[in-house]
Design a protein around this motif. Structure first.
Motif, mmCIF file in Angstrom:
data_model
loop_
_atom_site.group_PDB
_atom_site.id
_atom_site.type_symbol
_atom_site.label_atom_id
_atom_site.label_comp_id
_atom_site.label_asym_id
_atom_site.label_seq_id
_atom_site.Cartn_x
_atom_site.Cartn_y
_atom_site.Cartn_z
ATOM 1 N N PRO A 153 0.826 -1.318 0.265
ATOM 2 C CA PRO A 153 -0.393 0.090 0.173
ATOM 3 C C PRO A 153 0.851 1.338 0.276
ATOM 4 C CG PRO A 153 -1.007 -1.458 1.346
ATOM 5 C CD PRO A 153 0.664 -2.630 0.995
ATOM 6 N N ASP A 154 1.876 1.547 1.058
ATOM 7 C CA ASP A 154 2.714 2.157 0.507
ATOM 8 C C ASP A 154 3.297 2.886 -0.932
ATOM 9 O OD1 ASP A 154 3.013 3.015 3.207
ATOM 10 O OD2 ASP A 154 4.639 2.126 3.814
ATOM 11 N N SER A 194 0.591 4.206 -2.543
ATOM 12 C CA SER A 194 0.341 5.408 -2.272
ATOM 13 C C SER A 194 1.287 6.779 -2.869
ATOM 14 C CB SER A 194 0.137 5.488 -0.649
ATOM 15 O OG SER A 194 -1.313 4.983 -0.338
ATOM 16 N N PRO A 235 -1.205 8.253 -5.684
ATOM 17 C CA PRO A 235 -1.762 9.274 -3.643
ATOM 18 C C PRO A 235 -3.305 8.882 -3.994
ATOM 19 C CG PRO A 235 -0.061 10.809 -4.618
ATOM 20 C CD PRO A 235 -0.518 9.837 -6.024
ATOM 21 N N SER A 236 -3.868 8.486 -3.730
ATOM 22 C CA SER A 236 -5.435 7.968 -3.034
ATOM 23 C C SER A 236 -5.436 6.870 -1.547
ATOM 24 C CB SER A 236 -6.104 7.552 -3.612
ATOM 25 O OG SER A 236 -7.624 6.946 -3.764
ATOM 26 N N SER A 237 -6.468 7.880 -1.256
ATOM 27 C CA SER A 237 -6.808 7.025 0.479
ATOM 28 C C SER A 237 -7.898 5.853 -0.351
ATOM 29 C CB SER A 237 -7.692 7.479 1.508
ATOM 30 O OG SER A 237 -8.443 7.965 0.444
ATOM 31 N N ARG A 253 -5.549 3.542 -1.818
ATOM 32 C CA ARG A 253 -4.697 2.642 -0.864
ATOM 33 C C ARG A 253 -5.787 1.321 0.577
ATOM 34 N NH1 ARG A 253 0.143 3.829 2.729
ATOM 35 N NH2 ARG A 253 -0.108 2.951 4.671
ATOM 36 N N GLU A 278 -2.469 0.717 8.503
ATOM 37 C CA GLU A 278 -3.553 1.363 8.255
ATOM 38 C C GLU A 278 -4.412 1.807 9.535
ATOM 39 O OE1 GLU A 278 -3.805 2.467 4.970
ATOM 40 O OE2 GLU A 278 -2.263 1.420 4.166
#
Length: 501
Positions: A107-108, A111, A115-117, A120, A351
């Motif tokens: 996930p890092d 991201s 870049p997107s929550s 991720r 997270e």
């Protein structure tokens, strides 16, 4: 309890005690959060290669490969080919860029690139689900190995794995797990090499009742439907090759290397270690097919290696070799489960707990809760078959997006999310439908082994949504791509040249 069972328990106990002692050593050496997550990025290539081999050579490799050869003859050889080829793909496409990313988890990495929550969270969910699915066969393998060699209740096997893995991970994180897995690789290699030497010497003595069967061990009838057989083989190898690129517990290892060149050297060394290991279960599987022809009807073929020594050697020698193989099998279960728990713990901590050590330890506990329940309520699907399903899932969901994130500038958030969801849903649907289907033929085979059509479909869907959708790649794309593909000194030179201009 019989003497042979006591020897097996002593061998398993030795592996467990050594693993716990290493974790205590890791606790003394662990000082920072970076130690827990990536061992402060100071793991040398030879150590990292041994550790990756330790966690990658799971229940499916130690017991399952020989079991497949026992059951299907030469068709079982494609599994070790696919497993090893997966790291060749990793070397060519992923190893160095992944290390240069500087991330802790998959996930890092996503991201950093996009870049997107939402992306991720989806990536984190898939990493956790993949880890859970992969832990279950390790627990099944522990149950099978313990019950087959000692007669003790099967549930004790998973219990031992959990009781050893949890303190190992919680106490020292990645630092202690790295050392433990490196030691476990060499123990696993010895646990197969020593019996192989004795067996080869026994056969070399010219046992008349063994050699003729050995010569005919691979005379098996081919599958009647040639098209289904060809498709199955190609799709299986594709799943094993690409599935490696989506295994979080393997990918996180490359964050522990000091730099990109070290990551490449690690992979080259790793290929040699894997090739050396896989030669042994192949040899033993061929011998087991000749010596234990009745096993396929009387017991699971995954137990072939556990029964082979006692079939060829009487008395203490047979018992000692069986105990050695059983200890090596538990080393396989422990090392793979440890790597999976570390990867899940890292994601859960990042997270939900701000990346703290406390969060990492809570994540380790959560990582084992669902798999231990699933292991007790599910049936003993053949180890290699269960792991192949996990590889198919990762090859269809995570692997295509990881490849595109590293190598294609045009990837967008919407494209990545759509591709991950498409791959996860269609691969799980196909695998479950194929498992419960009672028909035969090419259509059923395509559902049971879907990687050959799911992976291209995911790539096409992801690229079409990215290219034709309204969303554009992030403004940071060029900078991130440079970070992934250029060595640090080259990036600094490029930055200085831009500043001068």
């Amino acid at each position: 309890m019989t003497d042979d069972a006591l020897l097996v328990l002593a061998s398993i106990g030795t592996v467990c005690v050594v693993t716990i002692l290493i974790s205590v050593f890791g606790l003394r050496r662990t000082r920072t959060t970076r130690d827990f997550y990536v061992a402060s990025r100071r793991v040398p290539p030879w150590m990292n290669a041994s550790a990756i081999a330790g966690e990658y050579l799971s229940a499916a490799s130690f017991l399952g490969v020989a079991g497949l050869i026992m059951a299907f003859g030469p068709h079982g050889l494609w599994f070790p080919v696919g497993y090893t080829a997966g790291f060749l793909s990793l070397l060519v496409f992923v190893a160095a860029p992944l290390r240069r990313s500087g991330a802790y988890t998959i996930p890092d990495l996503m991201s950093l690139r996009l870049p997107s929550s939402a992306l991720r969270r989806l990536t984190a969910l898939l990493v956790v689900v993949t880890g859970w699915l992969y832990i279950v066969p390790q627990l099944h393998g522990a149950a099978l190995a313990l019950s087959a060699t000692t007669g003790l209740p099967a549930w004790l096997g998973p219990a031992i794995v959990v009781l050893v893995v949890l303190p190992t991970v919680v106490s020292g994180g990645m630092r202690s797990v790295t050392v433990a897995q490196a030691v476990q690789y060499w123990f696993k290699l010895s646990a197969l090499f020593i019996p192989t030497v004795f067996i080869v010497l026994r056969l070399g003595a010219g046992e008349a009742e063994v050699l003729p069967d050995l010569a005919n061990a691979f005379e098996v009838a081919l599958v009647a439907d040639t098209h289904s057989s060809t498709y199955r083989t190609i799709s299986l190898v594709a799943a094993l090759m690409l599935g490696t690129l989506g295994l979080s517990h393997v990918l996180v290892r490359f964050y522990t290397n000091p730099d990109g060149p070290s990551a490449r050297r690690t992979t080259v060394l790793l290929l040699g270690l894997l090739a050396a290991f896989y030669l042994l279960p192949i040899i033993l599987g061929v011998v087991a097919r000749a010596v234990l022809p009745e096993l396929t009807a009387s017991a699971p073929t995954d137990t072939a290696l556990l029964h082979l020594p006692e079939a060829l050697f009487n008395g203490l020698l047979g018992d000692l070799l069986t105990a050695l193989v059983a200890g090596g099998a538990f080393a396989a279960f422990l090392s793979t489960a440890s790597g999976l728990v570390v990867s899940i713990s890292g994601v859960v901590s990042q997270e939900f707990f701000g990346g703290t050590v406390r969060g990492f330890r809570i994540g380790a506990i959560l990582a084992l809760v669902l798999p231990i329940i699933a292991a007790f309520v599910t049936t003993d699907l053949a180890l290699a078959g269960a792991v192949a399903m996990v590889f198919t899932f990762t090859a269809s969901s995570l692997a295509p997006i990881v490849l595109l994130a590293i190598w294609w500038r045009g990837l967008t958030v919407h494209g990545a999310i759509t591709g991950m969801l498409t791959g996860a849903i269609i691969s799980l649907t196909a695998l479950l439908t194929g498992q419960f289907s009672d028909t035969e033929g090419l259509t059923t085979t395509m559902l049971q082994y879907p990687a050959l059509w799911t992976v291209p479909l995911v790539l096409v869907v992801t690229m079409l949504v990215s290219a034709l959708g309204s969303q554009r790649p992030p403004a940071t794309t060029d900078a991130v791509m440079a970070k992934l593909h250029l060595p640090e000194h080259a990036r600094q030179h490029a930055t200085e040249s831009t500043s001068d201009a």
